[in-house]
Design a protein around this motif. Sequence first.
Motif, short mmCIF file in Angstrom:
data_model
loop_
_atom_site.label_atom_id
_atom_site.label_comp_id
_atom_site.label_asym_id
_atom_site.label_seq_id
_atom_site.Cartn_x
_atom_site.Cartn_y
_atom_site.Cartn_z
N GLN A 124 0.82 -1.21 0.00
CA GLN A 124 0.00 0.00 0.00
C GLN A 124 0.86 1.26 0.00
OE1 GLN A 124 -3.25 -0.23 -0.14
NE2 GLN A 124 -4.02 1.80 0.29
N GLY A 125 0.48 2.22 -0.84
CA GLY A 125 1.00 3.58 -0.74
C GLY A 125 -0.19 4.44 -0.39
N TRP A 126 -0.70 5.13 -1.40
CA TRP A 126 -1.98 5.81 -1.24
C TRP A 126 -3.11 4.81 -1.43
CZ3 TRP A 126 -2.44 10.55 0.65
CH2 TRP A 126 -1.34 11.42 0.57
N GLY A 127 -4.19 4.99 -0.67
CA GLY A 127 -5.32 4.08 -0.78
C GLY A 127 -6.63 4.75 -0.44
N PHE A 128 -7.70 4.01 -0.60
CA PHE A 128 -9.06 4.48 -0.30
C PHE A 128 -9.54 3.80 0.98
CE2 PHE A 128 -13.65 3.63 -0.62
CZ PHE A 128 -14.14 4.93 -0.69
N THR A 129 -10.25 4.54 1.80
CA THR A 129 -10.79 3.98 3.03
C THR A 129 -12.24 4.39 3.22
OG1 THR A 129 -10.47 3.82 5.44
CG2 THR A 129 -9.97 5.93 4.41
N ALA A 130 -13.03 3.50 3.82
CA ALA A 130 -14.44 3.79 4.06
C ALA A 130 -14.90 3.03 5.29
CB ALA A 130 -15.29 3.40 2.85
N ASP A 131 -15.86 3.62 6.00
CA ASP A 131 -16.47 2.99 7.17
C ASP A 131 -17.97 3.15 7.11
OD1 ASP A 131 -14.42 2.03 9.24
OD2 ASP A 131 -13.66 4.04 8.79
N ALA A 132 -18.69 2.13 7.58
CA ALA A 132 -20.14 2.20 7.76
C ALA A 132 -20.47 1.40 9.01
CB ALA A 132 -20.88 1.65 6.55
N GLY A 133 -20.99 2.07 10.02
CA GLY A 133 -21.25 1.38 11.27
C GLY A 133 -22.18 2.17 12.17
N VAL A 134 -22.22 1.74 13.42
CA VAL A 134 -23.12 2.34 14.39
C VAL A 134 -22.37 2.59 15.70
CG1 VAL A 134 -25.20 2.01 15.78
CG2 VAL A 134 -25.17 1.26 13.40
N MET A 135 -22.54 3.78 16.24
CA MET A 135 -22.05 4.11 17.57
C MET A 135 -23.24 4.02 18.53
SD MET A 135 -19.99 7.49 18.93
CE MET A 135 -21.27 8.66 18.43
N PHE A 136 -23.13 3.16 19.54
CA PHE A 136 -24.21 2.95 20.50
C PHE A 136 -24.09 3.99 21.61
CE2 PHE A 136 -23.36 -0.97 18.30
CZ PHE A 136 -24.63 -1.47 18.00
N GLN A 137 -24.61 5.19 21.36
CA GLN A 137 -24.36 6.33 22.23
C GLN A 137 -25.34 6.44 23.40
OE1 GLN A 137 -24.79 9.87 19.85
NE2 GLN A 137 -26.96 9.56 19.51
N GLY A 138 -26.34 5.60 23.44
CA GLY A 138 -27.32 5.70 24.51
C GLY A 138 -28.28 6.86 24.28
N ASN A 139 -29.30 6.96 25.11
CA ASN A 139 -30.29 8.01 24.97
C ASN A 139 -29.70 9.36 25.36
OD1 ASN A 139 -32.52 6.35 24.17
ND2 ASN A 139 -32.67 5.64 26.28
N GLY A 140 -30.03 10.37 24.59
CA GLY A 140 -29.59 11.71 24.92
C GLY A 140 -30.33 12.25 26.13
N SER A 141 -29.71 13.22 26.79
CA SER A 141 -30.35 13.90 27.91
C SER A 141 -30.22 15.41 27.70
CB SER A 141 -29.73 13.49 29.24
OG SER A 141 -28.36 13.85 29.29
N SER A 142 -31.27 16.13 28.02
CA SER A 142 -31.28 17.57 27.80
C SER A 142 -31.27 18.31 29.13
CB SER A 142 -32.52 17.99 26.99
OG SER A 142 -33.71 17.73 27.73
N SER A 143 -30.73 19.50 29.10
CA SER A 143 -30.77 20.40 30.26
C SER A 143 -31.12 21.79 29.74
CB SER A 143 -29.43 20.42 31.00
OG SER A 143 -28.38 20.78 30.13
N LEU A 144 -32.24 22.32 30.21
CA LEU A 144 -32.76 23.60 29.74
C LEU A 144 -32.91 24.53 30.92
CD1 LEU A 144 -33.80 24.72 26.95
CD2 LEU A 144 -36.11 24.22 27.78
N SER A 145 -32.52 25.79 30.72
CA SER A 145 -32.62 26.77 31.81
C SER A 145 -32.89 28.14 31.22
CB SER A 145 -31.34 26.79 32.64
OG SER A 145 -30.24 27.19 31.84
N SER A 146 -33.40 29.04 32.07
CA SER A 146 -33.61 30.42 31.67
C SER A 146 -32.76 31.33 32.55
CB SER A 146 -35.10 30.81 31.80
OG SER A 146 -35.52 30.72 33.15
N SER A 147 -32.39 32.46 32.01
CA SER A 147 -31.59 33.42 32.76
C SER A 147 -32.01 34.83 32.39
CB SER A 147 -30.09 33.23 32.47
OG SER A 147 -29.82 33.39 31.09
#
Length: 226
Positions: A159-182
């Motif tokens: 290998q010198g120069w080459g092509f690369t590719a990925d296809a997959g899933v990151m199992f990041q879990g459920n998102g959580s939000s934090s909202l506030s007023s100021s």
Amino acid sequence: MNFLRTNLPCLGAALAITTLPAHAAGLGLSGELGTTGVGVHLSVPLAPQWNARFGVNYFDYSFSSSTNSVNYDAKAKLRTFDALLDWFPFSNGLRLSTGVIYNGNKIDATGRPRNNGTYTLNGNTYLASQAGQVDGRIDFKKFAPYLGVGYGNAVAPDQGWGFTADAGVMFQGNGSSSLSSSGCTASALICARLANDVAAENAELNDKVHGYNLYPVVRVGVSYRF
């Protein structure tokens, strides 16, 4: 201290890379673009069909979103570090990948008043000039497993120069939000009601992001073997 906490995973990766055995040869470097942003990965050969891969990905982009009550100006900040193990079961460059990702992705959001200068929160309307500013953040768990397939062996002997590719899933879990007023300048009674309505809006926002527990990883790029 904040700098150290934020950059600890990347510093650890740099230390791991710099302490690789001196006899390690044929390292590969790749640059990619995809759903994780702009990324750079270092591939290290472990065995004839196995590589370790370490990478950093980064990108920012702005967009608009809304719940039933509030429109938001949002900014997504993509910050991930990959520590992956690549297996090449065939000789054609196809690979199976697994590992763990340090997930620093987050979304910062600011409530946008309607054209008449008001917010509507939990069915109650407030003047933006009195309610102040509504800010929020969406975070995900910091360490996420990864599973995917890909193409390209950056450390192949020919290998010198080459092509690369990925296809997959990151199992990041459920998102959580934090909202506030100021900056509420209304009466104490109205400001107290505003705080309760912001909490109700946060619950709605949290429900909206709760289902995004899988993050698709798709990226393509080029690699070079040293």
